[in-house]
Design a protein around this motif. Structure first.
Motif, short mmCIF file in Angstrom:
data_model
loop_
_atom_site.label_atom_id
_atom_site.label_comp_id
_atom_site.label_asym_id
_atom_site.label_seq_id
_atom_site.Cartn_x
_atom_site.Cartn_y
_atom_site.Cartn_z
N THR A 17 0.88 -1.30 0.02
CA THR A 17 0.09 -0.09 0.01
C THR A 17 0.66 1.34 -0.12
O THR A 17 0.37 2.26 -0.51
N SER A 19 1.74 2.97 2.55
CA SER A 19 0.90 3.69 3.39
C SER A 19 0.73 2.89 4.65
O SER A 19 0.23 1.75 5.07
N SER A 21 -0.98 4.11 7.26
CA SER A 21 -2.42 4.13 7.57
C SER A 21 -3.34 3.10 6.97
O SER A 21 -4.25 2.51 7.69
N GLU A 22 -3.15 3.02 5.64
CA GLU A 22 -3.76 1.92 4.84
C GLU A 22 -3.52 0.57 5.47
O GLU A 22 -4.35 -0.21 5.31
N GLN A 31 -2.40 2.69 13.85
CA GLN A 31 -1.00 2.99 12.90
C GLN A 31 0.11 3.07 13.61
O GLN A 31 1.26 2.68 13.00
N LYS A 56 4.85 10.60 1.43
CA LYS A 56 4.64 9.33 0.94
C LYS A 56 5.66 8.29 1.62
O LYS A 56 6.66 8.84 2.18
#
Length: 292
Positions: A17, A19, A21-22, A31, A56
């Protein structure tokens, strides 16, 4: 290196991802827990795996190398889980059955057809062996269950055995070569004729040898084969008198007749057997239920 699988799992989701958080949403953890897991993994590997910025997340060259190995491993694990789940829901998996060619042809084919129609995604694998060899395969865990002639000397006490069908064993011959119709024939008289039968590795051979020994007689077959169908073919052309299960004889066969024995042979059974000490798949349970 002792690294918990969960750390690699977190790494995989972050790498896919890009990410934190994702990844936390997919893993149903916070997280901060994701971030902490990545820090622990980096410390254990002594490598920086991600470049973190406010906008990012990127894999480092070392992270890319690790991801190339972790991704196929995660896919293999997921595939294995899916196959197990599919096997339990009858949407996939494999059904392993042991049975002789005679039982397959004359008893099991309609059940194979019905099961395949209902559960087309379950792969049916049949180990075609004698009933004695099938019992040994069951003992070794090579099949889920077997359908076998009974009695079977190779079945152990650990096996759950359920009768499915009774049958009689008969002697058949061509009346043109053996004019014995309408006559009572003893086992002792049969000794003087060429006997065609299955070989010693079969339950049928065990059974007939036992019957002859019970009457203090020696059985010396003229021909021993591994196929009942071939025995019937040889009896049809007059090579001898074949000893076969009655359900193998075509009802409209005008070239063969069943000899009338003085001694009454015990009826035998076709049974289904499985190892009580091993788990049974949903596919195996369903097929055995069909055999009712």
């Amino acid at each position: 290196m002792d690294i918990n699988y969960e750390l690699y799992k977190v790494f995989y989701h972050v790498a896919v991802t890009l990410s934190f958080s994702e990844a936390s949403k997919q893993l149903f953890i916070s997280q901060s827990a994701v971030s902490q897991s990545i820090k622990v993994l980096e410390k254990k590997l002594n490598q920086t795996l991600f470049i973190r910025s406010t906008k990012k997340v990127q894999l480092t060259p070392e992270g890319e190398i690790l991801f190339k190995h972790i991704e196929p491993a995660m896919n293999l694990i997921r595939r294995g889980e899916n196959q197990l789940l599919e096997a339990n829901t009858l949407n996939g998996g494999q059904l392993r059955i042991g049975a002789s060619d005679t039982i397959c042809r004359y008893y099991l084919v309609p059940f194979f057809q019905e099961f395949h129609r209902k559960y087309p995604n379950v792969h049916i694998k049949v180990a075609n062996q004698t009933s004695i060899a099938c019992a040994k395969m069951l003992e070794n865990g090579q099949v889920d269950f077997i359908i076998t002639n009974y009695p079977n000397s190779s079945l152990s006490n650990a096996n759950s055995i359920r009768p499915l069908k009774e049958f009689s064993d008969v002697f058949v011959a061509n009346p043109e070569y053996f004019p014995l119709t309408g006559k009572k024939i003893s086992l002792q008289t049969l000794q003087t004729y060429p006997i065609l039968m299955l070989d010693r590795k079969s339950t049928t051979s065990e059974f007939l040898h036992h019957m002859f020994q019970k009457h203090q007689l020696d059985l010396v077959p003229e021909i021993e084969l591994t196929s009942n169908d071939l025995l019937i073919d040889l009896a049809r052309i007059g090579l001898g008198i074949a000893f076969v299960p009655d359900f193998c004889i075509p009802t409209d066969d005008k070239e063969l007749f069943i000899l009338d024995l003085e001694e009454q042979l015990p009826r035998r059974q076709i049974v289904v057997a499985h190892n009580e000490n091993l788990p049974i798949s949903q596919a195996a349970k369903q097929f055995m239920e069909m055999l009712h």
